[in-house]
Design a protein around this motif. Structure first.
Motif, mmCIF file in Angstrom:
data_model
loop_
_atom_site.group_PDB
_atom_site.id
_atom_site.type_symbol
_atom_site.label_atom_id
_atom_site.label_comp_id
_atom_site.label_asym_id
_atom_site.label_seq_id
_atom_site.Cartn_x
_atom_site.Cartn_y
_atom_site.Cartn_z
ATOM 1 N N SER A 324 8.016 -11.859 5.005
ATOM 2 C CA SER A 324 7.063 -12.714 5.718
ATOM 3 C C SER A 324 7.231 -14.176 5.316
ATOM 4 O O SER A 324 7.878 -14.475 4.305
ATOM 5 N N PRO A 325 6.639 -15.095 6.074
ATOM 6 C CA PRO A 325 6.701 -16.516 5.677
ATOM 7 C C PRO A 325 6.124 -16.780 4.295
ATOM 8 O O PRO A 325 6.530 -17.728 3.618
ATOM 9 N N ALA A 326 5.199 -15.914 3.870
ATOM 10 C CA ALA A 326 4.591 -16.080 2.542
ATOM 11 C C ALA A 326 5.426 -15.459 1.439
ATOM 12 O O ALA A 326 5.094 -15.587 0.253
ATOM 13 N N GLY A 327 6.515 -14.769 1.794
ATOM 14 C CA GLY A 327 7.399 -14.189 0.791
ATOM 15 C C GLY A 327 7.171 -12.713 0.518
ATOM 16 O O GLY A 327 7.882 -12.123 -0.295
ATOM 17 N N THR A 328 6.198 -12.086 1.187
ATOM 18 C CA THR A 328 5.955 -10.660 0.983
ATOM 19 C C THR A 328 7.054 -9.848 1.667
ATOM 20 O O THR A 328 7.431 -10.126 2.806
ATOM 21 N N THR A 329 7.564 -8.837 0.950
ATOM 22 C CA THR A 329 8.657 -8.022 1.464
ATOM 23 C C THR A 329 8.159 -6.663 1.934
ATOM 24 O O THR A 329 7.388 -5.991 1.230
ATOM 25 N N TYR A 330 8.605 -6.256 3.127
ATOM 26 C CA TYR A 330 8.255 -4.961 3.702
ATOM 27 C C TYR A 330 9.556 -4.193 3.940
ATOM 28 O O TYR A 330 10.457 -4.678 4.625
ATOM 29 N N THR A 331 9.662 -3.001 3.374
ATOM 30 C CA THR A 331 10.860 -2.192 3.544
ATOM 31 C C THR A 331 10.778 -1.416 4.865
ATOM 32 O O THR A 331 9.866 -0.621 5.078
ATOM 33 N N LEU A 332 11.747 -1.677 5.739
ATOM 34 C CA LEU A 332 11.802 -0.981 7.020
ATOM 35 C C LEU A 332 12.664 0.273 6.933
ATOM 36 O O LEU A 332 12.364 1.284 7.559
ATOM 37 N N LYS A 333 13.738 0.189 6.157
ATOM 38 C CA LYS A 333 14.641 1.328 5.990
ATOM 39 C C LYS A 333 15.286 1.252 4.619
ATOM 40 O O LYS A 333 15.772 0.199 4.217
ATOM 41 N N SER A 334 15.289 2.377 3.921
ATOM 42 C CA SER A 334 15.947 2.441 2.614
ATOM 43 C C SER A 334 17.375 2.941 2.776
ATOM 44 O O SER A 334 17.688 3.690 3.701
ATOM 45 N N SER A 335 18.254 2.531 1.880
ATOM 46 C CA SER A 335 19.641 2.997 1.898
ATOM 47 C C SER A 335 19.769 4.258 1.060
ATOM 48 O O SER A 335 18.847 4.640 0.333
ATOM 49 N N GLY A 336 20.953 4.890 1.189
ATOM 50 C CA GLY A 336 21.264 6.015 0.331
ATOM 51 C C GLY A 336 20.663 7.331 0.755
ATOM 52 O O GLY A 336 20.436 8.207 -0.073
#
Length: 383
Positions: A324-336
């Motif tokens: 987000s513009p505020a720097g919060t990270t949201y995981t949409l898809k994990s690898s592995g």
């Protein structure tokens, strides 16, 4: 694929595949034995909400600035000024025809990810003067009986597009009978079938995206379907397949409300939509970032979505995050996760309730394992 034969809205099997679903193979005989797809000329003003689109599809006016059509007729969600919508007469060469340019396209997120829910909205750059609108079915109450189909498509399989609007009537075909023709390619939850068992009346090439309507007890039209696909045109045993509008009505109306103002205009609610179509290579065990600037003067919604189109030869390697513009990270898809299939074409839903939408949103795509490379083709965010 065939769509609606009598009106020419259906697709030809050799020409189109709906999303990821493969269509049934063409019948062994090349000649379906039908010379005319059962349509007759529509009277001037009979279907005043009909729109002809420049890519060779039909559509219907949902509002004075939004056209409902099929997702397979358009490209991805995002700004699009390439489409011309012609409106005002059954005769495409009439002096009463007025052309309107597109401004923005919204494709059903389900279609983008799985090939079902074949509908899209086209926002025009200006309202249609003296627009006549069609109401869409919000329940399944009108999903049986006799329907009306109409379009400027071919009057026979492989025939030419038409100058004058054609119309026809077709009966409802239940899911079991339709599945006998199309098997697992039919999704009964999102598709509606109509046609004569003996064939002879149907939509055809060029009718895609147009409406199929029912009539209320008062005789008013209500749209129950969007011409989607089928096998050939008016072939015996192969009804036309339509997007079931009642199933998608809530999402269609919500998307239309979101498109009510100019996309990206500050202060207009529901217009926090952005697209980045710049392709970016994904190096082996590398990370690529791509950004979208949003300026709409509001907060994101709980139904925010992110659509991603990635080419990759081992998609299990890929992890995707939204920042987000505020720097919060949201995981949409994990690898592995051990998924060795190719490519990622997916729409992810993210709960962003209360998050400020304005600013720069970043998509981070990471290849976590060695051996494969790819490309981030495009992505969009709908806040």
């Amino acid at each position: 694929m065939r769509g609606l034969a009598g009106l020419g809205v259906a697709l030809v099997a050799s020409a189109l595949t709906v999303g990821a679903a493969s269509l049934p193979a063409l019948a062994a005989e090349s000649d379906p034995g039908i010379n005319v797809v059962g349509g007759t000329p529509a009277d001037e003003g009979e279907y005043p909400w009909m729109v002809r689109l420049s890519m060779g599809c039909g559509g219907s006016l949902l509002t004075d600035q939004i056209v409902l059509t099929a997702a397979h007729c358009v490209d991805n969600t995002g700004p699009d000024t390439s489409i011309t919508a012609s409106y005002g007469s059954v005769d495409l060469q009439s002096p009463n025809i007025v052309d309107y340019q597109s401004e923005y396209v919204h494709v059903s997120p389900t279609y983008a990810s799985s090939g079902i829910d074949d509908w899209a909205l086209i926002k025009l750059s200006e309202p249609v003067a003296d627009a006549q609108l069609i109401e869409i079915a919000e329940t399944a109450d009108y999903d049986q009986g006799t329907f009306e189909i109409m379009g400027w498509g071919a009057p026979s399989e492989g025939g030419p597009q038409q100058r004058y609007l054609l119309k026809a009537e077709v009966p409802f075909v239940d899911d079991a009978a339709c599945a006998d023709a199309y098997g697992n390619d039919l999704d009964p939850a999102t598709m509606l079938c109509a046609g004569l068992e003996q064939g002879g009346t149907d939509t055809c090439q060029g009718d895609s995206g147009g409406p199929m309507i029912a009539r209320t007890e008062a005789g008013d039209p209500i749209q129950v379907g969007v011409v989607s696909w089928g096998q050939g045109c008016a072939r015996p045993g192969y009804p036309g397949v339509y997007t079931q509008v009642s199933n998608a009505a809530a999402e269609i109306l919500a998307a239309a409300a979101d498109l009510g103002g100019d996309p990206g205009e500050p202060g207009e609610p529901g217009n926090c939509v952005g697209t980045n179509n710049t392709a970016a290579p994904i190096a082996d065990r590398g990370t690529v970032t791509s950004t979208i600037a949003v300026n709409c003067g509001e907060s994101a919604t709980a139904t925010a979505s992110v659509s991603v189109d990635i080419t990759h030869t081992y998609r299990g390697d890929i992890g995707i995050q939204l920042v987000s513009p505020a720097g919060t990270t949201y995981t949409l898809k994990s690898s592995g996760i051990g998924d060795g299939a190719d490519d990622i074409v997916e729409t992810y839903t993210v709960d962003l309730s209360g998050v400020a939408a304005d600013g720069t949103w970043t998509l981070k795509v990471t290849d976590a394992y060695s051996g494969d490379t790819g490309t981030l083709n495009n992505w969009s965010v709908d806040l």
